[in-house]
Design a protein around this motif. Structure first.
Motif, PDB file in Angstrom:
ATOM      1  N   THR A 288      42.149  50.807  22.346  1.00 64.10           N
ATOM      2  CA  THR A 288      43.551  50.932  21.963  1.00 64.10           C
ATOM      3  C   THR A 288      44.308  49.734  22.514  1.00 64.10           C
ATOM      4  O   THR A 288      43.762  48.952  23.305  1.00 64.10           O
ATOM      5  CB  THR A 288      44.162  52.221  22.540  1.00 64.10           C
ATOM      6  N   LEU A 289      45.574  49.600  22.136  1.00 63.09           N
ATOM      7  CA  LEU A 289      46.391  48.504  22.656  1.00 63.09           C
ATOM      8  C   LEU A 289      46.500  48.602  24.176  1.00 63.09           C
ATOM      9  O   LEU A 289      46.367  47.600  24.880  1.00 63.09           O
ATOM     10  CB  LEU A 289      47.782  48.537  22.015  1.00 63.09           C
ATOM     11  N   ALA A 290      46.709  49.824  24.676  1.00 65.87           N
ATOM     12  CA  ALA A 290      46.826  50.014  26.128  1.00 65.87           C
ATOM     13  C   ALA A 290      45.530  49.616  26.828  1.00 65.87           C
ATOM     14  O   ALA A 290      45.559  48.965  27.879  1.00 65.87           O
ATOM     15  CB  ALA A 290      47.169  51.469  26.439  1.00 65.87           C
ATOM     16  N   ASP A 291      44.372  49.990  26.252  1.00 71.68           N
ATOM     17  CA  ASP A 291      43.078  49.621  26.832  1.00 71.68           C
ATOM     18  C   ASP A 291      42.915  48.101  26.880  1.00 71.68           C
ATOM     19  O   ASP A 291      42.499  47.542  27.893  1.00 71.68           O
ATOM     20  CB  ASP A 291      41.923  50.207  26.009  1.00 71.68           C
ATOM     21  N   ALA A 292      43.227  47.462  25.756  1.00 73.15           N
ATOM     22  CA  ALA A 292      43.033  46.011  25.651  1.00 73.15           C
ATOM     23  C   ALA A 292      43.916  45.262  26.644  1.00 73.15           C
ATOM     24  O   ALA A 292      43.465  44.323  27.309  1.00 73.15           O
ATOM     25  CB  ALA A 292      43.331  45.552  24.224  1.00 73.15           C
ATOM     26  N   VAL A 293      45.173  45.683  26.759  1.00 67.08           N
ATOM     27  CA  VAL A 293      46.093  45.029  27.694  1.00 67.08           C
ATOM     28  C   VAL A 293      45.624  45.244  29.131  1.00 67.08           C
ATOM     29  O   VAL A 293      45.618  44.316  29.942  1.00 67.08           O
ATOM     30  CB  VAL A 293      47.531  45.569  27.495  1.00 67.08           C
ATOM     31  N   ARG A 294      45.216  46.470  29.440  1.00 66.20           N
ATOM     32  CA  ARG A 294      44.753  46.772  30.798  1.00 66.20           C
ATOM     33  C   ARG A 294      43.523  45.952  31.157  1.00 66.20           C
ATOM     34  O   ARG A 294      43.429  45.391  32.252  1.00 66.20           O
ATOM     35  CB  ARG A 294      44.446  48.269  30.921  1.00 66.20           C
ATOM     36  N   GLN A 295      42.581  45.835  30.215  1.00 63.47           N
ATOM     37  CA  GLN A 295      41.356  45.062  30.474  1.00 63.47           C
ATOM     38  C   GLN A 295      41.671  43.579  30.653  1.00 63.47           C
ATOM     39  O   GLN A 295      41.071  42.901  31.498  1.00 63.47           O
ATOM     40  CB  GLN A 295      40.355  45.258  29.321  1.00 63.47           C
ATOM     41  N   HIS A 296      42.610  43.077  29.867  1.00 67.39           N
ATOM     42  CA  HIS A 296      43.008  41.665  29.988  1.00 67.39           C
ATOM     43  C   HIS A 296      43.630  41.400  31.357  1.00 67.39           C
ATOM     44  O   HIS A 296      43.287  40.417  32.038  1.00 67.39           O
ATOM     45  CB  HIS A 296      43.995  41.321  28.870  1.00 67.39           C
ATOM     46  N   GLU A 297      44.541  42.274  31.766  1.00 64.30           N
ATOM     47  CA  GLU A 297      45.190  42.112  33.073  1.00 64.30           C
ATOM     48  C   GLU A 297      44.178  42.271  34.212  1.00 64.30           C
ATOM     49  O   GLU A 297      44.238  41.555  35.214  1.00 64.30           O
ATOM     50  CB  GLU A 297      46.331  43.115  33.225  1.00 64.30           C
ATOM     51  N   ASN A 298      43.241  43.215  34.051  1.00 66.30           N
ATOM     52  CA  ASN A 298      42.204  43.423  35.076  1.00 66.30           C
ATOM     53  C   ASN A 298      41.339  42.180  35.251  1.00 66.30           C
ATOM     54  O   ASN A 298      40.960  41.832  36.371  1.00 66.30           O
ATOM     55  CB  ASN A 298      41.321  44.620  34.724  1.00 66.30           C
ATOM     56  N   LEU A 299      41.002  41.535  34.133  1.00 59.66           N
ATOM     57  CA  LEU A 299      40.177  40.322  34.200  1.00 59.66           C
ATOM     58  C   LEU A 299      40.901  39.237  34.991  1.00 59.66           C
ATOM     59  O   LEU A 299      40.313  38.596  35.872  1.00 59.66           O
ATOM     60  CB  LEU A 299      39.844  39.824  32.789  1.00 59.66           C
ATOM     61  N   LYS A 300      42.181  39.040  34.703  1.00 58.27           N
ATOM     62  CA  LYS A 300      42.947  38.016  35.428  1.00 58.27           C
ATOM     63  C   LYS A 300      43.037  38.351  36.915  1.00 58.27           C
ATOM     64  O   LYS A 300      42.869  37.472  37.766  1.00 58.27           O
ATOM     65  CB  LYS A 300      44.346  37.885  34.825  1.00 58.27           C
ATOM     66  N   GLN A 301      43.299  39.614  37.224  1.00 62.73           N
ATOM     67  CA  GLN A 301      43.412  40.013  38.629  1.00 62.73           C
ATOM     68  C   GLN A 301      42.083  39.837  39.363  1.00 62.73           C
ATOM     69  O   GLN A 301      42.058  39.392  40.513  1.00 62.73           O
ATOM     70  CB  GLN A 301      43.887  41.462  38.721  1.00 62.73           C
ATOM     71  N   LEU A 302      40.985  40.185  38.691  1.00 66.43           N
ATOM     72  CA  LEU A 302      39.664  40.040  39.306  1.00 66.43           C
ATOM     73  C   LEU A 302      39.373  38.577  39.633  1.00 66.43           C
ATOM     74  O   LEU A 302      38.871  38.254  40.718  1.00 66.43           O
ATOM     75  CB  LEU A 302      38.587  40.595  38.363  1.00 66.43           C
ATOM     76  N   LEU A 303      39.706  37.690  38.713  1.00 69.41           N
ATOM     77  CA  LEU A 303      39.469  36.263  38.942  1.00 69.41           C
ATOM     78  C   LEU A 303      40.320  35.731  40.096  1.00 69.41           C
ATOM     79  O   LEU A 303      39.857  34.912  40.893  1.00 69.41           O
ATOM     80  CB  LEU A 303      39.747  35.475  37.658  1.00 69.41           C
ATOM     81  N   LEU A 304      41.558  36.220  40.208  1.00 70.65           N
ATOM     82  CA  LEU A 304      42.414  35.788  41.317  1.00 70.65           C
ATOM     83  C   LEU A 304      41.916  36.310  42.661  1.00 70.65           C
ATOM     84  O   LEU A 304      41.919  35.593  43.660  1.00 70.65           O
ATOM     85  CB  LEU A 304      43.857  36.252  41.085  1.00 70.65           C
ATOM     86  N   VAL A 305      41.480  37.581  42.674  1.00 74.27           N
ATOM     87  CA  VAL A 305      40.922  38.154  43.910  1.00 74.27           C
ATOM     88  C   VAL A 305      39.675  37.384  44.326  1.00 74.27           C
ATOM     89  O   VAL A 305      39.480  37.043  45.499  1.00 74.27           O
ATOM     90  CB  VAL A 305      40.604  39.648  43.729  1.00 74.27           C
ATOM     91  N   ASN A 306      38.829  37.071  43.350  1.00 71.37           N
ATOM     92  CA  ASN A 306      37.620  36.294  43.637  1.00 71.37           C
ATOM     93  C   ASN A 306      37.970  34.918  44.193  1.00 71.37           C
ATOM     94  O   ASN A 306      37.296  34.411  45.102  1.00 71.37           O
ATOM     95  CB  ASN A 306      36.773  36.132  42.364  1.00 71.37           C
ATOM     96  N   ALA A 307      39.022  34.306  43.642  1.00 68.13           N
ATOM     97  CA  ALA A 307      39.442  32.988  44.132  1.00 68.13           C
ATOM     98  C   ALA A 307      39.849  33.073  45.606  1.00 68.13           C
ATOM     99  O   ALA A 307      39.548  32.179  46.402  1.00 68.13           O
ATOM    100  CB  ALA A 307      40.590  32.446  43.282  1.00 68.13           C
ATOM    101  N   GLY A 308      40.530  34.155  45.975  1.00 68.73           N
ATOM    102  CA  GLY A 308      40.892  34.358  47.374  1.00 68.73           C
ATOM    103  C   GLY A 308      39.672  34.498  48.263  1.00 68.73           C
ATOM    104  O   GLY A 308      39.611  33.931  49.368  1.00 68.73           O
ATOM    105  N   LEU A 309      38.669  35.234  47.771  1.00 66.30           N
ATOM    106  CA  LEU A 309      37.416  35.369  48.523  1.00 66.30           C
ATOM    107  C   LEU A 309      36.701  34.029  48.642  1.00 66.30           C
ATOM    108  O   LEU A 309      36.093  33.731  49.671  1.00 66.30           O
ATOM    109  CB  LEU A 309      36.498  36.391  47.836  1.00 66.30           C
ATOM    110  N   ASP A 310      36.782  33.233  47.593  1.00 64.97           N
ATOM    111  CA  ASP A 310      36.122  31.924  47.609  1.00 64.97           C
ATOM    112  C   ASP A 310      36.696  31.024  48.700  1.00 64.97           C
ATOM    113  O   ASP A 310      35.962  30.288  49.362  1.00 64.97           O
ATOM    114  CB  ASP A 310      36.258  31.235  46.243  1.00 64.97           C
TER     115      ASP A 310
END
Length: 202
Positions: free
Chosen positions: A105-127
């Protein structure tokens, strides 16, 4: 007059219904493309990380047996580190095979997109933490002469691997943001009649 009124009402309803249906079909197509783009990006992430890990494991395994001292430990840690990277890449690729763009759904797609960006930022902090940790290991090598080669070699490897992952995660964050955010805004602002409300998700 009543007959003319009914005819005009019928024609207007049909035209309006066709317009709304066309807009909904277009929105559905855009949503699918938005989801497919994210899934392709996630697959590329897994393949790129997996390929990098395999190359490091292969080179490190050979080089560790042909070198000594600090260099040997450097290649050893490259192998250990990238076995972990390979596991992460494999898990991501396997998880991605179960997802379908058509079922979101639109809500699923938006949530997954935002989750991907957040995951990459969290990983960058760990890096960043990995790079700092590697520098700390190298410094510890100066304080422990009996383990100097191991600590310096491991520290240098962790700094290199952390630096690569930091660049990898930041580049992919900006790719996801620049490609996906525009589509996300368009999808959120387009209701069934072409008018809607933009919901900020930050």
């Amino acid at each position: 007059m009543h007959t003319l009124h009914r005819v005009l009402l019928t024609v207007g309803s049909v035209l309006l219904g066709n317009t709304v249906s066309a807009q909904r079909a277009e929105a559905t197509t855009d949503l699918r493309q938005f989801s497919e783009q994210r899934l392709r990006h996630q697959k590329t992430l897994g393949l790129a990380l997996g390929s990098y890990a395999l190359a490091n494991i292969a080179v490190g395994s050979i080089a560790a047996g042909q070198t000594s001292g600090q260099t040997r430990y450097f290649h050893q840690m490259n192998v250990y580190w990238n076995l972990f990277n390979l596991g992460i890449a494999g898990a991501g690729l396997l998880g991605g095979r179960k997802r379908s763009a058509g079922g979101e759904t639109l809500a699923d797609a938006v949530r997954q997109h935002e989750n991907l960006k957040q995951l990459l930022l969290v990983n960058a902090g760990l890096d960043v933490a990995y790079v700092v940790g590697g520098a700390y290991l190298r410094q510890r090598g100066d304080l422990k002469p009996d383990k100097a080669d191991q600590l310096r070699g491991y520290g240098a490897s962790v700094m290199v691997q952390g630096g690569f992952l930091l660049a990898f995660d930041l580049v992919n964050y900006f790719i996801a943001k620049n490609r996906g955010d525009r589509q996300e805004r368009l999808l959120l602002s387009a209701g069934p009649s072409g008018v809607g409300v933009v919901v900020p998700i930050r």
